[in-house]
Design a protein around this motif. Structure first.
Motif, mmCIF file in Angstrom:
data_model
loop_
_atom_site.group_PDB
_atom_site.id
_atom_site.type_symbol
_atom_site.label_atom_id
_atom_site.label_comp_id
_atom_site.label_asym_id
_atom_site.label_seq_id
_atom_site.Cartn_x
_atom_site.Cartn_y
_atom_site.Cartn_z
ATOM 1 N N ALA A 34 -41.840 33.742 7.115
ATOM 2 C CA ALA A 34 -42.046 32.452 6.445
ATOM 3 C C ALA A 34 -43.019 32.524 5.284
ATOM 4 O O ALA A 34 -43.080 31.605 4.457
ATOM 5 C CB ALA A 34 -42.532 31.419 7.456
ATOM 6 N N ALA A 35 -43.796 33.591 5.171
ATOM 7 C CA ALA A 35 -44.811 33.720 4.120
ATOM 8 C C ALA A 35 -44.260 34.502 2.938
ATOM 9 O O ALA A 35 -43.394 35.361 3.076
ATOM 10 C CB ALA A 35 -46.049 34.410 4.664
ATOM 11 N N ALA A 36 -44.774 34.189 1.769
ATOM 12 C CA ALA A 36 -44.381 34.890 0.541
ATOM 13 C C ALA A 36 -45.610 35.527 -0.092
ATOM 14 O O ALA A 36 -46.747 35.142 0.198
ATOM 15 C CB ALA A 36 -43.742 33.909 -0.442
ATOM 16 N N LEU A 37 -45.364 36.486 -0.978
ATOM 17 C CA LEU A 37 -46.480 37.137 -1.646
ATOM 18 C C LEU A 37 -47.254 36.169 -2.535
ATOM 19 O O LEU A 37 -48.448 36.349 -2.777
ATOM 20 C CB LEU A 37 -45.984 38.325 -2.472
ATOM 21 C CG LEU A 37 -45.599 39.588 -1.683
ATOM 22 C CD1 LEU A 37 -45.220 40.711 -2.628
ATOM 23 C CD2 LEU A 37 -46.730 40.028 -0.767
ATOM 24 N N THR A 38 -46.577 35.124 -3.022
ATOM 25 C CA THR A 38 -47.292 34.113 -3.795
ATOM 26 C C THR A 38 -48.319 33.394 -2.918
ATOM 27 O O THR A 38 -49.399 33.021 -3.403
ATOM 28 C CB THR A 38 -46.311 33.087 -4.378
ATOM 29 O OG1 THR A 38 -45.452 32.599 -3.335
ATOM 30 C CG2 THR A 38 -45.471 33.698 -5.488
ATOM 31 N N ASP A 39 -48.007 33.218 -1.627
ATOM 32 C CA ASP A 39 -48.955 32.606 -0.698
ATOM 33 C C ASP A 39 -50.167 33.517 -0.514
ATOM 34 O O ASP A 39 -51.309 33.055 -0.471
ATOM 35 C CB ASP A 39 -48.292 32.353 0.659
ATOM 36 C CG ASP A 39 -47.087 31.441 0.560
ATOM 37 O OD1 ASP A 39 -47.141 30.489 -0.238
ATOM 38 O OD2 ASP A 39 -46.101 31.681 1.280
ATOM 39 N N VAL A 40 -49.899 34.804 -0.387
ATOM 40 C CA VAL A 40 -50.989 35.779 -0.226
ATOM 41 C C VAL A 40 -51.858 35.806 -1.482
ATOM 42 O O VAL A 40 -53.088 35.817 -1.406
ATOM 43 C CB VAL A 40 -50.423 37.183 0.070
ATOM 44 C CG1 VAL A 40 -51.550 38.214 0.106
ATOM 45 C CG2 VAL A 40 -49.659 37.183 1.391
ATOM 46 N N ALA A 41 -51.209 35.814 -2.649
ATOM 47 C CA ALA A 41 -51.959 35.838 -3.907
ATOM 48 C C ALA A 41 -52.865 34.614 -4.029
ATOM 49 O O ALA A 41 -54.032 34.725 -4.418
ATOM 50 C CB ALA A 41 -50.986 35.898 -5.089
ATOM 51 N N ALA A 42 -52.333 33.445 -3.681
ATOM 52 C CA ALA A 42 -53.122 32.214 -3.765
ATOM 53 C C ALA A 42 -54.311 32.272 -2.815
ATOM 54 O O ALA A 42 -55.428 31.879 -3.172
ATOM 55 C CB ALA A 42 -52.237 31.010 -3.452
ATOM 56 N N ALA A 43 -54.084 32.768 -1.603
ATOM 57 C CA ALA A 43 -55.166 32.857 -0.624
ATOM 58 C C ALA A 43 -56.236 33.840 -1.061
ATOM 59 O O ALA A 43 -57.421 33.678 -0.740
ATOM 60 C CB ALA A 43 -54.598 33.262 0.743
ATOM 61 N N ALA A 44 -55.824 34.876 -1.794
ATOM 62 C CA ALA A 44 -56.768 35.894 -2.271
ATOM 63 C C ALA A 44 -57.437 35.490 -3.581
ATOM 64 O O ALA A 44 -58.369 36.177 -4.027
ATOM 65 C CB ALA A 44 -56.050 37.225 -2.444
ATOM 66 N N GLY A 45 -56.946 34.402 -4.209
ATOM 67 C CA GLY A 45 -57.489 34.005 -5.498
ATOM 68 C C GLY A 45 -57.066 34.943 -6.612
ATOM 69 O O GLY A 45 -57.803 35.157 -7.571
ATOM 70 N N LEU A 46 -55.850 35.506 -6.484
ATOM 71 C CA LEU A 46 -55.338 36.460 -7.454
ATOM 72 C C LEU A 46 -53.961 36.028 -7.947
ATOM 73 O O LEU A 46 -53.347 35.107 -7.389
ATOM 74 C CB LEU A 46 -55.223 37.856 -6.814
ATOM 75 C CG LEU A 46 -56.513 38.488 -6.290
ATOM 76 C CD1 LEU A 46 -56.189 39.689 -5.409
ATOM 77 C CD2 LEU A 46 -57.423 38.901 -7.448
#
Length: 216
Positions: A34-46
Motif C-alpha cells: 500500500a505504500a509508495a516511494l513518494t510516501d517514503v520521500a515525504a516522510a524523510a523530507g526528501l
C-alpha cells in the motif's frame, strides 16, 4: 533561495539513513504493497529523486531494510555471546537477544512475511529475496565459524545449517508470539538452542578439561 549560513547538504550516508528510517515507519504503518516511494520521500523530507538515487526500486529498499535488521540482530547476539565464557550460557545469551528483538520489533517480521507473500507469484522478487537471504545466512555462518574457533568448540551441525535454524526459529516464534504472546515464554528459544547445541558444547568442554596434558 540561498542556503542558510552554516548548513551543509547531507552526505550520501546520511540521506540513506533518513530514507531507511522513514521507510521502516511508512511500511510498518501502511504495509509494503500500500505504500509508495513518494510516501517514503515525504516522510524523510526528501524528493523522490533523492530516494531513487539511493535505491533503484521499492523492492530494493525493502530488502535493504531486512538485511540491515538481520545484521543488527547478529551483532547484538554475538556481543552477548562474547560476554559468556561457557558455551551453554553463551547460547542462552544469544537466545535472550533474539527474543528481545523479536518482541520489540514485531513489525520486521510482518514486513518479511508480507514481502515473502508478494514474492510468491513474482519470480524476480523471489530471486531477489533468495539472494539477500543467502547473503544473510552466509554472514551468520561465518560469524558462527569464528565463534566456534574462538571458543575451541564444534557445533553438532554445520554452521550453514545452524544459521538457517537460528533464522527460522526466531522468525517462526515471532509469528506465533504475534498471534498469542503467552504461547511463547521468554526462555523457549534458549531451551531449544540448548537442545540443539548445548549438550555438544558441554561434552566438548568436559572432554577438553579431562584430557591429560601429555595427550593435548
Amino acid at each position: 533561495m540561498a542556503a542558510q549560513p552554516g548548513r551543509t547538504r547531507p552526505t550520501r550516508a546520511e540521506t540513506r539513513r533518513r530514507i531507511l528510517d522513514a521507510a521502516f515507519t511508512v511500511f510498518g504503518e501502511r504495509g509494503i504493497a500500500a505504500a509508495a516511494l513518494t510516501d517514503v520521500a515525504a516522510a524523510a523530507g526528501l524528493t523522490k529523486g533523492a530516494v531513487y538515487s539511493s535505491f533503484a526500486s521499492k523492492d530494493e529498499l525493502v530488502l535493504a531494510l531486512m538485511e540491515e535488521h538481520a545484521a543488527h540482530r547478529l551483532e547484538a547476539s554475538l556481543a552477548r555471546f562474547a560476554e559468556a565464557g561457557d558455551g551453554e550460557q553463551a547460547l542462552a545469551n544469544v537466545a535472550a537477544v533474539l527474543m528481545h528483538e523479536m518482541r520489540a520489533d514485531a513489525v520486521w517480521h510482518r514486513l518479511l512475511a508480507e514481502f515473502f507473500a508478494l514474492a510468491h507469484h513474482d519470480p524476480k522478487r523471489r530471486d531477489a529475496l533468495r539472494r539477500r537471504r543467502r547473503a544473510v545466512r552466509e554472514t551468520i555462518a561465518r560469524a558462527l565459524d569464528r565463534l566456534a574457533e574462538g571458543l575451541d568448540i564444534q557445533f553438532p551441525l554445520p554452521s550453514t545449517e545452524l544459521a538457517v535454524i537460528l533464522l527460522a526459529l526466531s522468525n517462526g516464534l515471532a509469528v506465533e508470539s504475534g498471534i498469542d504472546e503467552e504461547a511463547v515464554p521468554d526462555g523457549l528459544l534458549g531451551t531449544v538452542l540448548a537442545l540443539i547445541a548445548g549438550d555438544a558444547v558441554a561434552k566438548i568442554r568436559s572432554a577438553a578439561e579431562n584430557t591429560p596434558p601429555d595427550r593435548v
